[in-house]
Scaffold this active site. Structure first.
Site, mmCIF file in Angstrom:
data_model
loop_
_atom_site.group_PDB
_atom_site.id
_atom_site.type_symbol
_atom_site.label_atom_id
_atom_site.label_comp_id
_atom_site.label_asym_id
_atom_site.label_seq_id
_atom_site.Cartn_x
_atom_site.Cartn_y
_atom_site.Cartn_z
ATOM 1 N N HIS A 106 16.226 13.259 12.367
ATOM 2 C CA HIS A 106 16.021 12.762 11.321
ATOM 3 C C HIS A 106 17.301 13.008 10.234
ATOM 4 O O HIS A 106 18.171 13.505 10.565
ATOM 5 C CB HIS A 106 14.712 13.594 10.643
ATOM 6 C CG HIS A 106 14.745 14.723 10.546
ATOM 7 N ND1 HIS A 106 14.064 15.834 11.259
ATOM 8 C CD2 HIS A 106 15.508 15.593 9.626
ATOM 9 C CE1 HIS A 106 14.376 17.122 10.879
ATOM 10 N NE2 HIS A 106 15.125 16.994 10.034
HETATM 11 P P1 TYD Z 1 10.764 19.184 11.977
HETATM 12 O O1 TYD Z 1 11.535 19.411 10.844
HETATM 13 O O2 TYD Z 1 10.618 17.791 12.289
HETATM 14 O O3 TYD Z 1 11.554 19.781 13.051
HETATM 15 P P2 TYD Z 1 12.871 19.510 13.852
HETATM 16 O O4 TYD Z 1 13.988 18.846 12.913
HETATM 17 O O5 TYD Z 1 13.621 21.016 14.106
HETATM 18 O O6 TYD Z 1 12.471 18.906 15.093
HETATM 19 O O7 TYD Z 1 9.384 19.834 11.780
HETATM 20 C C1 TYD Z 1 8.456 19.813 13.037
HETATM 21 C C2 TYD Z 1 7.044 19.877 12.088
HETATM 22 O O8 TYD Z 1 6.908 20.955 11.508
HETATM 23 C C3 TYD Z 1 6.705 18.566 11.460
HETATM 24 O O9 TYD Z 1 5.533 18.324 11.743
HETATM 25 C C4 TYD Z 1 6.916 19.151 10.249
HETATM 26 C C5 TYD Z 1 6.537 20.689 10.049
HETATM 27 N N1 TYD Z 1 7.136 21.498 9.391
HETATM 28 C C6 TYD Z 1 6.419 22.036 8.199
HETATM 29 O O10 TYD Z 1 5.482 22.120 7.873
HETATM 30 N N2 TYD Z 1 7.381 22.892 7.241
HETATM 31 C C7 TYD Z 1 8.471 23.050 7.406
HETATM 32 O O11 TYD Z 1 9.235 23.785 6.723
HETATM 33 C C8 TYD Z 1 9.309 22.218 8.533
HETATM 34 C C9 TYD Z 1 11.055 22.530 8.681
HETATM 35 C C10 TYD Z 1 8.627 21.628 9.302
#
Ligand code: TYD
Length: 193
Positions: A106
């Protein structure tokens, strides 16, 4: 530019669809993972040779205090000093179970983040829509700034890899761009779906 690929529809006509952005897991040959303890590439420390080529990024150095008795090293991040923003949120990722785990995939519209590997190593793949770059993150004192409008994925997570992220704002999903085509639209026209 979005690469497109050909498929046939139900009537047998060829149609083109945008090729999904599939983050590539680098092979050892393409990007040899450096044993974390060594921290060397060709005899030079990794932090000295990383040159950031993408926009909205940079190398962040933490202050390191090495314990002379070998009781553990300390790494210090100070908001607005070596971290170029005020920290509102900290999160970390640990225990990747699969070798082929991919995180990220992302970009953010406004968030600034600083990413570190406090244990083990991973490959950070950065893409500003024009330039792409992969960086081995394997030194706890050397992090990477993830500014806005930077598509990023983390691949090649080593066993025991612990990723630490400092962010300048609270979590809100509206700051995420999770579709690569939307990311390209966003940076080219400032528009997302
Ligand atoms: P995501 O940022 O997509 O993880 P990565 O980029 O490491 O693969 O986050 C994974 C899930 O966690 C998504 O459903 C959003 C949630 N999330 C939160 O609730 N709070 C946060 O601070 C973060 C970073 C993610």
């Amino acid at each position: 530019m979005v690469t497109r690929f050909l498929v046939t529809n139900q009537w047998g006509f060829f149609i083109t669809l945008p090729k999904p952005m599939i983050p590539k897991i680098l092979t050892k040959k393409e990007f040899p993972l450096i044993p974390p303890k060594l921290n060397l590439i060709g005899g030079r420390r990794i932090d000295k040779m990383i040159k950031i080529k993408v926009k909205h990024s940079g190398i962040i150095k933490l202050k390191k205090i090495t314990d002379k008795d070998g009781d553990g090293d300390m790494f210090i991040a100070e908001a607005t000093k070596n971290i170029p923003f005020k920290i509102k949120r900290v999160f970390f990722i640990n225990h990747p179970k699969r070798k082929r785990s991919i995180r990220g995939k992302h970009a953010h519209k406004k968030f600034n983040q600083a990413i570190f590997c406090v244990n083990g190593s991973f490959v950070l793949n950065l893409d500003d829509g024009r330039n792409k770059q992969s960086i081995v993150v394997n030194d706890p004192s050397v992090g990477v700034l993830l500014g806005p409008e930077l598509w990023h994925t983390m691949t090649n997570l080593s066993k025991g890899c612990n990723i630490l992220v400092l962010a300048d704002d609270f979590y809100h999903e509206s700051d995420y761009i999770r579709d690569y085509d939307d990311f390209l639209k966003h940076i080219n026209n400032g528009i997302t779906r």
